[in-house]
Design a protein around this motif. Structure first.
Motif, PDB file in Angstrom:
ATOM      1  N   GLU A 165       0.842  -1.215   0.000  1.00 20.85           N
ATOM      2  CA  GLU A 165       0.000   0.000   0.000  1.00 20.85           C
ATOM      3  C   GLU A 165       0.870   1.256   0.000  1.00 20.85           C
ATOM      4  O   GLU A 165       0.602   2.211  -0.722  1.00 20.85           O
ATOM      5  CB  GLU A 165      -0.933   0.015   1.225  1.00 20.85           C
ATOM      6  N   LEU A 166       1.932   1.216   0.841  1.00 17.32           N
ATOM      7  CA  LEU A 166       2.852   2.354   0.884  1.00 17.32           C
ATOM      8  C   LEU A 166       3.515   2.530  -0.484  1.00 17.32           C
ATOM      9  O   LEU A 166       3.618   3.654  -1.003  1.00 17.32           O
ATOM     10  CB  LEU A 166       3.917   2.122   1.977  1.00 17.32           C
ATOM     11  N   ALA A 167       3.932   1.402  -1.082  1.00 15.85           N
ATOM     12  CA  ALA A 167       4.582   1.450  -2.405  1.00 15.85           C
ATOM     13  C   ALA A 167       3.634   2.055  -3.430  1.00 15.85           C
ATOM     14  O   ALA A 167       4.033   2.902  -4.243  1.00 15.85           O
ATOM     15  CB  ALA A 167       5.002   0.046  -2.828  1.00 15.85           C
ATOM     16  N   LYS A 168       2.380   1.634  -3.387  1.00 18.83           N
ATOM     17  CA  LYS A 168       1.388   2.157  -4.330  1.00 18.83           C
ATOM     18  C   LYS A 168       1.229   3.676  -4.161  1.00 18.83           C
ATOM     19  O   LYS A 168       1.218   4.414  -5.154  1.00 18.83           O
ATOM     20  CB  LYS A 168       0.039   1.465  -4.096  1.00 18.83           C
ATOM     21  N   ASN A 169       1.135   4.114  -2.907  1.00 20.39           N
ATOM     22  CA  ASN A 169       0.985   5.553  -2.661  1.00 20.39           C
ATOM     23  C   ASN A 169       2.190   6.340  -3.180  1.00 20.39           C
ATOM     24  O   ASN A 169       2.043   7.418  -3.750  1.00 20.39           O
ATOM     25  CB  ASN A 169       0.770   5.843  -1.171  1.00 20.39           C
ATOM     26  N   LEU A 170       3.372   5.773  -2.978  1.00 18.99           N
ATOM     27  CA  LEU A 170       4.583   6.445  -3.462  1.00 18.99           C
ATOM     28  C   LEU A 170       4.583   6.507  -4.988  1.00 18.99           C
ATOM     29  O   LEU A 170       4.860   7.560  -5.570  1.00 18.99           O
ATOM     30  CB  LEU A 170       5.835   5.709  -2.955  1.00 18.99           C
ATOM     31  N   ASP A 215      20.348   8.063 -22.460  1.00 18.92           N
ATOM     32  CA  ASP A 215      20.155   7.309 -23.706  1.00 18.92           C
ATOM     33  C   ASP A 215      20.158   5.798 -23.474  1.00 18.92           C
ATOM     34  O   ASP A 215      20.306   5.013 -24.395  1.00 18.92           O
ATOM     35  CB  ASP A 215      21.197   7.697 -24.764  1.00 18.92           C
ATOM     36  N   ASN A 216      20.012   5.405 -22.215  1.00 13.95           N
ATOM     37  CA  ASN A 216      19.925   3.975 -21.871  1.00 13.95           C
ATOM     38  C   ASN A 216      18.482   3.678 -21.429  1.00 13.95           C
ATOM     39  O   ASN A 216      18.065   4.099 -20.356  1.00 13.95           O
ATOM     40  CB  ASN A 216      20.937   3.675 -20.756  1.00 13.95           C
ATOM     41  N   PRO A 217      17.706   2.974 -22.262  1.00 17.11           N
ATOM     42  CA  PRO A 217      16.268   2.825 -22.005  1.00 17.11           C
ATOM     43  C   PRO A 217      15.931   1.888 -20.840  1.00 17.11           C
ATOM     44  O   PRO A 217      16.771   1.102 -20.401  1.00 17.11           O
ATOM     45  CB  PRO A 217      15.740   2.230 -23.314  1.00 17.11           C
ATOM     46  N   LEU A 218      14.694   1.975 -20.366  1.00 13.12           N
ATOM     47  CA  LEU A 218      14.229   1.170 -19.238  1.00 13.12           C
ATOM     48  C   LEU A 218      13.270   0.082 -19.734  1.00 13.12           C
ATOM     49  O   LEU A 218      12.664   0.213 -20.799  1.00 13.12           O
ATOM     50  CB  LEU A 218      13.492   2.065 -18.233  1.00 13.12           C
ATOM     51  N   ILE A 219      13.107  -0.948 -18.939  1.00  8.87           N
ATOM     52  CA  ILE A 219      12.178  -2.033 -19.283  1.00  8.87           C
ATOM     53  C   ILE A 219      10.849  -1.772 -18.565  1.00  8.87           C
ATOM     54  O   ILE A 219      10.835  -1.424 -17.376  1.00  8.87           O
ATOM     55  CB  ILE A 219      12.779  -3.387 -18.860  1.00  8.87           C
ATOM     56  N   VAL A 220       9.733  -1.938 -19.281  1.00  8.41           N
ATOM     57  CA  VAL A 220       8.413  -1.747 -18.666  1.00  8.41           C
ATOM     58  C   VAL A 220       7.917  -3.097 -18.134  1.00  8.41           C
ATOM     59  O   VAL A 220       7.779  -4.062 -18.876  1.00  8.41           O
ATOM     60  CB  VAL A 220       7.414  -1.132 -19.665  1.00  8.41           C
ATOM     61  N   HIS A 221       7.684  -3.138 -16.813  1.00  8.92           N
ATOM     62  CA  HIS A 221       7.254  -4.355 -16.125  1.00  8.92           C
ATOM     63  C   HIS A 221       5.737  -4.334 -15.933  1.00  8.92           C
ATOM     64  O   HIS A 221       5.190  -3.358 -15.408  1.00  8.92           O
ATOM     65  CB  HIS A 221       7.947  -4.459 -14.764  1.00  8.92           C
ATOM     66  N   LEU A 222       5.080  -5.420 -16.367  1.00  8.82           N
ATOM     67  CA  LEU A 222       3.622  -5.507 -16.274  1.00  8.82           C
ATOM     68  C   LEU A 222       3.223  -6.724 -15.449  1.00  8.82           C
ATOM     69  O   LEU A 222       3.996  -7.674 -15.305  1.00  8.82           O
ATOM     70  CB  LEU A 222       3.019  -5.608 -17.677  1.00  8.82           C
ATOM     71  N   GLY A 223       1.964  -6.689 -14.936  1.00  7.99           N
ATOM     72  CA  GLY A 223       1.489  -7.781 -14.082  1.00  7.99           C
ATOM     73  C   GLY A 223       0.757  -8.875 -14.841  1.00  7.99           C
ATOM     74  O   GLY A 223       0.626  -9.990 -14.347  1.00  7.99           O
ATOM     75  N   ALA A 224       0.263  -8.573 -16.044  1.00 11.15           N
ATOM     76  CA  ALA A 224      -0.548  -9.564 -16.767  1.00 11.15           C
ATOM     77  C   ALA A 224      -0.338  -9.453 -18.273  1.00 11.15           C
ATOM     78  O   ALA A 224      -0.110  -8.366 -18.803  1.00 11.15           O
ATOM     79  CB  ALA A 224      -2.028  -9.349 -16.440  1.00 11.15           C
ATOM     80  N   LYS A 225      -0.451 -10.606 -18.949  1.00 15.02           N
ATOM     81  CA  LYS A 225      -0.240 -10.623 -20.410  1.00 15.02           C
ATOM     82  C   LYS A 225      -1.226  -9.703 -21.133  1.00 15.02           C
ATOM     83  O   LYS A 225      -0.879  -9.069 -22.129  1.00 15.02           O
ATOM     84  CB  LYS A 225      -0.413 -12.053 -20.935  1.00 15.02           C
ATOM     85  N   GLU A 226      -2.462  -9.637 -20.632  1.00 21.75           N
ATOM     86  CA  GLU A 226      -3.489  -8.801 -21.284  1.00 21.75           C
ATOM     87  C   GLU A 226      -3.076  -7.326 -21.315  1.00 21.75           C
ATOM     88  O   GLU A 226      -3.575  -6.563 -22.139  1.00 21.75           O
ATOM     89  CB  GLU A 226      -4.849  -8.879 -20.546  1.00 21.75           C
ATOM     90  N   ASP A 227      -2.211  -6.923 -20.390  1.00 19.43           N
ATOM     91  CA  ASP A 227      -1.821  -5.511 -20.329  1.00 19.43           C
ATOM     92  C   ASP A 227      -0.861  -5.114 -21.452  1.00 19.43           C
ATOM     93  O   ASP A 227      -0.732  -3.929 -21.757  1.00 19.43           O
ATOM     94  CB  ASP A 227      -1.148  -5.194 -18.976  1.00 19.43           C
ATOM     95  N   ILE A 275       3.471  -4.779  -8.526  1.00 14.91           N
ATOM     96  CA  ILE A 275       2.936  -4.202  -9.774  1.00 14.91           C
ATOM     97  C   ILE A 275       1.408  -4.235  -9.765  1.00 14.91           C
ATOM     98  O   ILE A 275       0.753  -3.254 -10.120  1.00 14.91           O
ATOM     99  CB  ILE A 275       3.487  -4.960 -11.015  1.00 14.91           C
ATOM    100  N   ASN A 276       0.851  -5.359  -9.318  1.00 14.27           N
ATOM    101  CA  ASN A 276      -0.616  -5.485  -9.331  1.00 14.27           C
ATOM    102  C   ASN A 276      -1.285  -4.568  -8.311  1.00 14.27           C
ATOM    103  O   ASN A 276      -2.399  -4.102  -8.529  1.00 14.27           O
ATOM    104  CB  ASN A 276      -1.033  -6.940  -9.112  1.00 14.27           C
ATOM    105  N   THR A 277      -0.618  -4.293  -7.192  1.00 11.89           N
ATOM    106  CA  THR A 277      -1.182  -3.341  -6.225  1.00 11.89           C
ATOM    107  C   THR A 277      -1.147  -1.929  -6.808  1.00 11.89           C
ATOM    108  O   THR A 277      -2.103  -1.167  -6.663  1.00 11.89           O
ATOM    109  CB  THR A 277      -0.396  -3.372  -4.886  1.00 11.89           C
TER     110      THR A 277
END
Ligand code: AMP
Ligand code: MG
Length: 331
Positions: free
Chosen positions: A14-19, A58-70, A129-131
């Motif tokens: 919850e704290l992580a989500k708020n941040l 110029d060094n890109p980041l990876i996008v982390h997702l919780g579900a394949k549908e996303d 990620i899901n929270t």
């Protein structure tokens, strides 16, 4: 800023989500290494990652997702081979480079039209990620150039005072970052080797996988040009006449008054009697799990002499990290 180190539980998430919602950055464990995450759709938040790490923009980041549908929410289209990679390898330690849509700002992709997508399989990463219910872009949670963090303590040592929260999930399993892959035409390229090997990709996908990116003419993964994973001391990777060369270098450097440590394959430890020696593990999987942690643990020596470990299924990923750790100092 006060950096909190908290165990994963409902309150921490919850704290992580708020941040994350407030545009802050949070360090979290994955199955590969610890990541430093921000809301990928919030440009100001993403910039904080680059600042905290001292990472070139110029060094890109990876996008982390919780579900394949996303995935389809953030990319333009997914072809047959890309879909097969998603179906067969995700969630897991693999990142797939796809064409981004306009929900992903250019600060995430270093100005490029492609975005690397990953679905971690580690429960803590997924719960985080899901929270948050947000796409979380993240590089490894270390100061730029340092060995990647495989313990919350490593993140703390590098980023204490610069980030508000580290979720402590203990030691990460794989120990080196994800395999980064990209489909071009009908070919699959490995842009960065990791636990998912060329052989595994070829066997499960039934296509030829190319990993010699520069020779094939396509652009190498951005970011791979930079110095990476360097311990504070000198390091030499020994690949030929290993036992004799390590002993010789150990003696020469010890005579010069240097503090030397040997990293070797488990079965070879007994060959370095009366020398300062530690085992990296019995194969490339164990050595990958241990490498970054040991680099940080033993960098107070003057010189690390590391035996290259050539058995197991992670040889390519391990060699890539070890050769960068020693800045190409290989014999
Ligand atoms: P890190 O895991 O900390 O090294 O950061 C992410 C890495 O993923 C980058 O350094 C690149 O090697 C790779 N990467 C991220 N986005 C892309 C992309 N769009 N195309 C190719 N490689 C990428
Ligand atoms: Mg990194």
């Amino acid at each position: 800023m006060n950096t909190k180190l908290l165990k994963p539980n409902k309150q921490t998430y919850e704290l992580a989500k708020n941040l994350i919602n407030a545009g802050e950055i949070v360090a979290f464990p994955t199955e590969t290494v610890y990541g430093l995450g921000a809301d990928a759709t919030n440009e100001i938040a993403v910039k904080k990652i680059f600042e905290a790490k001292g990472r070139p923009n110029d060094n890109p980041l990876i996008v982390h997702l919780g579900a394949k549908e996303d995935i389809k929410k953030y990319v333009l289209n997914i072809n047959h081979l890309e879909q097969k990679i998603i179906d067969l390898f995700m969630p897991g330690p693999i990142s797939l480079v796809l064409q981004k849509n306009d929900k992903i700002p250019y600060v995430v992709t270093a100005g490029g039209e492609t975005v690397a997508i990953r679905l971690p399989e580690n429960d803590i990463a997924r719960d985080f990620i899901n929270t948050c219910k947000k796409p979380i872009c993240a590089p490894s949670a270390n100061t730029s150039k340092r060995p990647s963090p495989t313990l919350a303590k490593h993140v703390f040592d590098d980023l204490n005072g610069k980030i508000p929260l580290i979720i402590d999930g203990g030691q990460t399993e794989v120990g080196i970052e994800s395999t980064v892959v990209k489909v071009e035409g009908n070919c699959l390229y490995i842009l960065r080797p990791g636990k998912i090997s060329k052989e595994e990709l070829e066997n499960k996908l039934g296509v030829k996988v190319l990993s010699n990116i520069t020779q094939s003419g396509i652009v190498q993964s951005p970011g791979t040009k930079y110095t990476h994973y360097k311990p504070k001391c000198d390091m030499i990777l020994v690949k030929t006449d290993v036992i004799e060369n390590i002993k010789k270098l150990y003696e020469e450097n010890t005579k010069l008054g240097k503090k030397v440590i040997i990293f070797c394959k488990k079965e070879d430890k007994c060959k370095f009697k009366n020398m300062n020696v530690v085992s990296l593990g019995k194969n490339s999987e164990e050595a990958s799990h241990n490498l970054f942690k040991m680099l940080r643990e033993y960098e107070n020596n003057d010189l690390i002499l590391a035996e290259f470990i050539d058995n197991g299924n992670m040889v390519e990923g391990l060699y890539n990290r070890m050769s960068k750790s020693c800045s190409g100092n290989i014999i």
